[in-house]
Design an enzyme around this catalytic site. Structure first.
Site, PDB file in Angstrom:
ATOM      1  N   HIS A 137       0.827  -1.205   0.000  1.00 33.73           N
ATOM      2  CA  HIS A 137       0.000   0.000   0.000  1.00 33.73           C
ATOM      3  C   HIS A 137       0.875   1.275   0.000  1.00 33.73           C
ATOM      4  CE1 HIS A 137      -3.606   2.366   1.473  1.00 33.73           C
ATOM      5  NE2 HIS A 137      -2.623   3.159   1.876  1.00 33.73           N
ATOM      6  N   GLU A 138       1.789   1.346   0.944  1.00 35.73           N
ATOM      7  CA  GLU A 138       2.625   2.554   1.040  1.00 35.73           C
ATOM      8  C   GLU A 138       3.520   2.680  -0.188  1.00 35.73           C
ATOM      9  OE1 GLU A 138       1.739   4.658   3.038  1.00 35.73           O
ATOM     10  OE2 GLU A 138       0.574   3.396   4.409  1.00 35.73           O
ATOM     11  N   HIS A 154       1.690   4.528  -2.819  1.00 35.87           N
ATOM     12  CA  HIS A 154       1.780   5.984  -2.635  1.00 35.87           C
ATOM     13  C   HIS A 154       3.128   6.491  -3.169  1.00 35.87           C
ATOM     14  CE1 HIS A 154      -1.863   6.732  -0.438  1.00 35.87           C
ATOM     15  NE2 HIS A 154      -1.532   5.993   0.603  1.00 35.87           N
ATOM     16  N   HIS A 182       3.162   6.866  -6.822  1.00 40.04           N
ATOM     17  CA  HIS A 182       2.385   8.045  -7.215  1.00 40.04           C
ATOM     18  C   HIS A 182       3.276   9.297  -7.181  1.00 40.04           C
ATOM     19  CE1 HIS A 182      -1.803  10.175  -6.612  1.00 40.04           C
ATOM     20  NE2 HIS A 182      -1.343  10.305  -7.833  1.00 40.04           N
TER      21      HIS A 182
HETATM   22 ZN   LIG Z   1      -2.821   5.244   2.127  1.00 40.84          ZN
END
Ligand SMILES: [Zn+2]
Length: 700
Positions: free
Chosen positions: A494-495, A498, A501
């Protein structure tokens, strides 16, 4: 929510590339140009005593830059106003980013003191910016003639954001209106603080002291040991002390065989701020709601929700309600069948009672054991953290050809940190990734992604990003490497999403990197999908001793358990989201009876009696204090997006190149430079639907 994306939306505009006012203090590393590889922060030179002087100097320098903009006698242009603001504040951005990152990872009393001082300096600085009438007049001049200016999509959006942020701060009001807004904001800020303070005190107030070992029945050793130590520390040696913080509460609800104690713990938790005493939040919250309505009306909005959603992807309350309702109906159905399954266990055990909210976790645990036989401890040996990192690197490599090169020559802020250079398939430098995965004294709980520098490209000067991924994952011991849990594997992916992104962002203006909160979890949550796919697990989940890939039997168990308890988790979340929305679409400015309002709403939404909303009003700190008012829906909104987007990979191939390229081009590279819905439609070819989410959670 433990998965946070930390960034500083308000301060992002302060990054400067080509600043006109030179920093003076050359003893301070923040005032110097960094001659390190990729201009990474020179952590070996940065000392705590450098922060406050750098904040002060950074603020002064930026104020000088603002003065230059205001006093420019030439015709007001995008270039000499918006671009100039975007270029301002280099020193301030540098120190803010480094400090806020280290404040989260390596905190102590001195850092705490610096945080307090710098926060008040910065909030005054930001207030001064938005109250600067001359600056606003220039922005308004450009905004009013924007149609004639031939601006790019990104420029229009950057301009509109500045204009809206000023207007939403009251810049267009007359003096009387401004005065009224100031009073509302002031009263709100006090009430919000008191609300949060009361919840915190409530959290600390309750103590369940267990005196007899019988009352510990069912609890895991770790919970018992922690309770024993807590009791000792408070002078109750030989007893056990349980509190209602979530890491204590949840295992208690899952495992305690004492139904009356479960009920006491749960009711106390849900009733925080609702005990008609000095910590009661009912009156405070109803006053907050009234002030928010008044504020929205003053700024030209019908409801506070309209005001908030203007700057979100969802745009209107109707859009939020309709997506929540679409998911609500099938979720109720699933929750009823989950409740029935548990009731069956109760009846078989001759429990002679109806399942209640405080029973849910306990019987869910039994269902999990019976139906899925998934023992998480059996999985750990396959999740050595180094292997999981290899896995997420391999996934990004298959999707986008990325290469990750360990760099020992880049300075770190803590010896536990590892640094990777991220490169394109052809070797072109993209950015730097710092990973910092283990708990230590002074580190904030949870996991997050941050950065020491964002990407931008003003005047053809391409600035590459420096990103961090921070976690508190299971640590290695002297004889066993770090073997992380299934949930931690998901969090790591998940991280990392990010981080991608930030790394893939390709915009011109620094502030265009700021993304609305209901869109920002798409890139992160979508990465979790790859983590659990059987063919991906086979790639990275290898036994830490033998190197054997994870057996099919375990993969099957992981896959089978994916629908476990999804009805409950989705329903308690939506119920809280609806509660949040209903409080913020109110149009009257008379104070409501909180208990009555809540009761009617729960009846109206048709919540089943075995489930309560995840939070009740008097302790719903997200919507009172943390800035999630009319925004608690965001996580599920992003989940709809990530499920719908991932479906394209399921259809075209998990590593289909053209789907991956389109996702990078339309979503990951754009930051907030275009309207999120338009970006999404460019990728998907249509607006998102909830179908993929329902299928993924077994709600269809
Ligand atoms: Zn998040």
């Amino acid at each position: 929510m433990k998965k946070h994306f930390f960034f500083l939306p308000i301060l992002i505009f302060m990054l400067n590339i080509n600043f006109s006012v030179q920093a003076q203090n050359t003893d301070n590393p923040f005032s110097r140009e960094w001659k390190t590889p990729f201009q990474t922060p020179p952590f070996n030179e940065i000392k705590k005593e450098h922060y406050l002087p750098a904040f002060e100097e950074g603020i002064n320098l930026q104020n000088t830059e603002f003065a230059v903009i205001i006093n420019n006698q030439d015709k007001t242009t995008f270039e000499n106003t918006i671009t100039a603001i975007e270029k301002s504040g280099q020193l301030l951005t540098k120190v803010t980013k480094v400090f806020s990152s280290l404040n989260g990872t390596d905190n102590d009393d001195e850092m705490q003191m610096i945080a307090e001082k710098s926060t008040s300096m910065l909030s005054k600085h930001i207030d001064d910016f938005y109250l600067n009438e001359k600056l606003f007049q220039r922005i308004k001049t450009i905004y009013d003639e924007k149609e004639k200016l031939n601006l790019t999509t990104e420029q229009s959006r950057v301009l509109e954001n500045y204009y809206l942020d000023f207007v939403r701060g009251g810049a267009n009001l007359d003096d009387k209106g401004k005065e009224k807004l100031r009073k509302i904001n002031e009263e709100l800020s006090h009430l919000i603080l008191r609300f949060g303070d009361n919840v915190r005190k409530e959290n600390n107030k309750f103590e369940l002291i267990v005196e007899s070992e019988d009352d510990l029945a069912g609890l895991p050793d770790a919970s018992i040991q922690a309770a024993k130590e807590k009791a000792e520390a408070k002078g109750f040696a030989g007893k056990w002390l349980f509190t209602i913080d979530k890491p204590t509460l949840i295992p208690f609800l899952q495992f305690s065989e004492k139904r009356d104690l479960r009920e006491r713990m749960y009711r106390t938790y849900m009733n925080r701020g609702n005990n008609n005493d000095e910590l009661d939040n009912k009156k405070i919250f109803s006053r907050i709601v009234v002030l928010r309505v008044e504020k929205a009306n003053l700024l030209g909005f019908n409801t506070y929700s309209d005001f908030v959603l203007q700057k979100k992807m969802a745009k209107t309350p109707d859009n939020v309600y309709s997506f929540l309702t679409d998911i609500w109906k099938p979720t109720v159905k699933k929750s009823i069948s989950e409740a029935e399954e548990m009731q069956k266990i109760i009846d078989t055990e001759e429990g002679d009672f109806n399942l209640q909210p405080w029973d849910w976790w306990y019987y869910a645990e039994k269902v999990k054991k019976e139906k899925y036989a998934l023992d998480e401890e059996m999985l750990r040996p396959y999740f050595k953290i180094e292997n999981v990192i290899e896995g997420v690197f391999a996934v990004s490599s298959k999707l986008w050809g990325l290469q990750f090169v360990l760099r020992d020559d880049i300075q770190v802020y803590n010896p536990e940190v590892k640094v990777f250079e991220v490169k394109e398939a052809d070797g072109k430098h993209i950015g730097i990734l710092y990973t910092d995965y283990f708990p230590r004294a002074g580190k904030t709980n949870g996991a997050w992604c941050g950065d020491f520098r964002g990407q931008s490209n003003i005047d053809g000067k391409y600035i590459t990003p420096l990103v961090t991924n921070v976690g508190n994952f299971s640590k290695p011991t002297s004889d066993v490497p770090a073997l992380i849990s299934l949930d931690e594997v998901r969090t790591l992916f998940h991280e990392f999403g990010h981080a991608l992104h930030v790394l893939f962002q390709n915009v011109t203006y620094p502030s265009a990197g700021s993304v609305p909160s209901d869109f920002v979890e798409l890139p992160s949550q979508i990465m979790e999908n790859w983590a659990m796919k059987p063919e991906v697990l086979k790639m990275y989940a290898k036994h830490y001793k033998t190197g054997e890939p994870i057996p099919d039997e375990l993969i099957r168990k992981i896959d089978n358990s994916k629908y476990f308890n999804q009805g409950f988790e989705t329903l308690e979340y939506i119920a809280a989201s609806l509660l949040d929305m209903d409080w913020h679409v109110i149009t009257e400015t008379t104070e409501k009876d909180v208990a009555q309002f809540e009761k009617e709403l729960i009846k109206k939404m048709g919540l089943i009696p075995q489930i309560w909303p995840r939070y009740l009003t008097t302790n719903f700190i997200h919507i009172a204090t943390w800035g999630y008012e009319s925004g608690y829906y965001s996580y599920l909104w992003s989940a709809v997006l990530d499920s719908d987007a991932f479906e394209s990979f399921m259809e075209n191939g998990l590593f289909d190149k053209s789907t991956a390229d389109s996702f990078r081009e339309n979503i990951l590279s754009k930051g907030g430079s275009e309207e999120p819905m338009e970006l999404y439609v460019k990728f998907k070819g249509r607006k998102p639907t909830v179908d993929a989410l329902l299928a993924k959670r077994g709600l269809n």
